[in-house]
Each structure stands twice: as C-alpha cells, then as structure tokens.
Design a protein around this motif. Structure first.
Motif, PDB file in Angstrom:
ATOM      1  N   UNK A 276      32.083  41.828  37.479  1.00 41.23           N
ATOM      2  CA  UNK A 276      31.829  43.153  38.057  1.00 41.23           C
ATOM      3  C   UNK A 276      31.965  43.123  39.578  1.00 41.23           C
ATOM      4  N   UNK A 277      31.449  42.074  40.208  1.00 37.76           N
ATOM      5  CA  UNK A 277      31.583  41.961  41.662  1.00 37.76           C
ATOM      6  C   UNK A 277      33.044  41.876  42.083  1.00 37.76           C
TER       7      UNK A 277
ATOM      8  N   UNK B 294      35.341  44.649  44.255  1.00 43.99           N
ATOM      9  CA  UNK B 294      36.051  44.264  45.478  1.00 43.99           C
ATOM     10  C   UNK B 294      37.519  44.685  45.374  1.00 43.99           C
ATOM     11  N   UNK B 295      38.155  44.333  44.252  1.00 44.48           N
ATOM     12  CA  UNK B 295      39.559  44.690  44.066  1.00 44.48           C
ATOM     13  C   UNK B 295      39.742  46.199  43.929  1.00 44.48           C
ATOM     14  N   UNK B 296      38.786  46.855  43.295  1.00 45.42           N
ATOM     15  CA  UNK B 296      38.869  48.313  43.125  1.00 45.42           C
ATOM     16  C   UNK B 296      38.846  49.008  44.482  1.00 45.42           C
ATOM     17  N   UNK B 297      38.022  48.506  45.406  1.00 47.45           N
ATOM     18  CA  UNK B 297      37.969  49.103  46.746  1.00 47.45           C
ATOM     19  C   UNK B 297      39.339  49.050  47.411  1.00 47.45           C
TER      20      UNK B 297
ATOM     21  N   UNK C   3      28.982  36.654  47.374  1.00 49.04           N
ATOM     22  CA  UNK C   3      28.834  36.550  45.920  1.00 49.04           C
ATOM     23  C   UNK C   3      28.836  35.088  45.489  1.00 49.04           C
ATOM     24  N   UNK C   4      29.748  34.303  46.047  1.00 44.75           N
ATOM     25  CA  UNK C   4      29.814  32.886  45.701  1.00 44.75           C
ATOM     26  C   UNK C   4      28.586  32.131  46.189  1.00 44.75           C
TER      27      UNK C   4
ATOM     28  N   UNK D 186      36.332  34.733  35.483  1.00 40.95           N
ATOM     29  CA  UNK D 186      35.690  35.939  36.035  1.00 40.95           C
ATOM     30  C   UNK D 186      36.547  36.539  37.148  1.00 40.95           C
ATOM     31  N   UNK D 187      37.115  35.686  37.995  1.00 44.62           N
ATOM     32  CA  UNK D 187      37.985  36.171  39.068  1.00 44.62           C
ATOM     33  C   UNK D 187      39.226  36.852  38.488  1.00 44.62           C
ATOM     34  N   UNK D 188      39.833  36.221  37.479  1.00 48.59           N
ATOM     35  CA  UNK D 188      41.013  36.798  36.835  1.00 48.59           C
ATOM     36  C   UNK D 188      40.706  38.131  36.169  1.00 48.59           C
TER      37      UNK D 188
END
Length: 159
Positions: free
Chosen positions: A54-55, A59-62, A93-94, A130-132
């Motif tokens: 979700x995080x 980030x990518x959605x922004x 986040x990390x 999760x990143x993918x």
C-alpha cells in the motif's frame, strides 16, 4: 468513475499482497485463513506485506496522478519536489520495517536482510514482491487513463 475504478484496482492489489504474504509466510503450504488466526507470525507477515504494498502503491500513484487523464510518459516537465517526496517516503517506510523496535511499535514484521524466509520476519524477496506489486499501479493507472482519454475523445471533450 475513475476514482471508483482506481479504488477497486488498488484494493485488489493490496488484498492480493496480503494473501501472497500468507503464502510466503507458510512456505507456500497454505492459503488457509484459519492458519492466520492460529499463527500470529503469519498474520504479522501478511499484514506487513499489505502495508508495504500500500505504501509503495501510494508513492507510485502520486507520480502517476500528476495528470488525471494524461500519461506520465508524455509529460515534458519533472516535478523534483514530488520525486524527492517519493525518495523520502520510501526511505521512511523502509526504516519502519528495517528497525525492529519501530516495526514492533507499528505492529509489523521486521525485515530480515536475507532472501531466505525467517519465521516472523519479511525477507528481501517479500520486500521485492511488495515493491513490484506497488509498482503495478503505474501500468494499471495508465491503462485506466487510456480508456478515460478514449471516452473523452468519443464525447468530444478536449483536455
């Protein structure tokens, strides 16, 4: 309409991430929801996978939503503040997941710096998944925007 479509897409990916987390936590042995109730580590790892996904998705959605209908790949300008916020948010986040006391404070499984599964921890493989999954919002939203542009063109709207 586009917010509803995006919302369903984001929710589906996060739910999928949770169940991938369950599967990874059990070593691929189970998708059983009863196991989540009986093993706190499985629930913790699955929740952490959903949290990370979700995080990363937000980030990518922004970045994708710099234009509601236009493609990010055709934009001529860069928003360096947004890119800086992307990097800072990813780092924070990390940190929450990598620093075990912080992970426990947020009720998350800490990150084990290995590709092998460690019970009660996320592996680097989990992090990459999760990143993918978070990145999947980019092609997903771009496809949605293609249909929105086609609909706008069909109705004679100019953006």
């Amino acid at each position: 309409f586009d917010m509803i479509t995006q919302g369903f897409f984001l929710a589906a990916v996060v739910i999928a991430s949770y169940f991938i987390g369950v599967n990874m936590a059990t070593g691929g042995a189970s998708w059983d929801l009863a196991l989540i109730r009986s093993d706190a580590n499985v629930a913790l790892e699955a929740t952490t996978m959903a949290f990370l996904t979700m995080n990363f998705m937000e980030i990518f959605k922004a970045i994708c939503m710099r234009s509601q209908h236009g493609s990010i790949f055709t934009m001529k300008t860069q928003n360096w503040w947004l890119i800086g916020a992307f990097v800072l948010t990813a780092i924070l986040t990390l940190i929450v997941v990598c620093v075990e006391p912080l992970a426990r404070l947020f009720s998350l499984a800490p990150l084990a710096l290995t590709f092998e599964h460690v019970k009660g921890c996320l592996s680097l493989t989990d992090l990459l998944i999760a990143f993918g999954l978070g990145f999947s919002v980019v092609p997903g939203l771009e496809i949605i925007k293609i249909f929105l542009r086609m609909n706008d063109k069909k109705k004679g709207r100019v953006l």
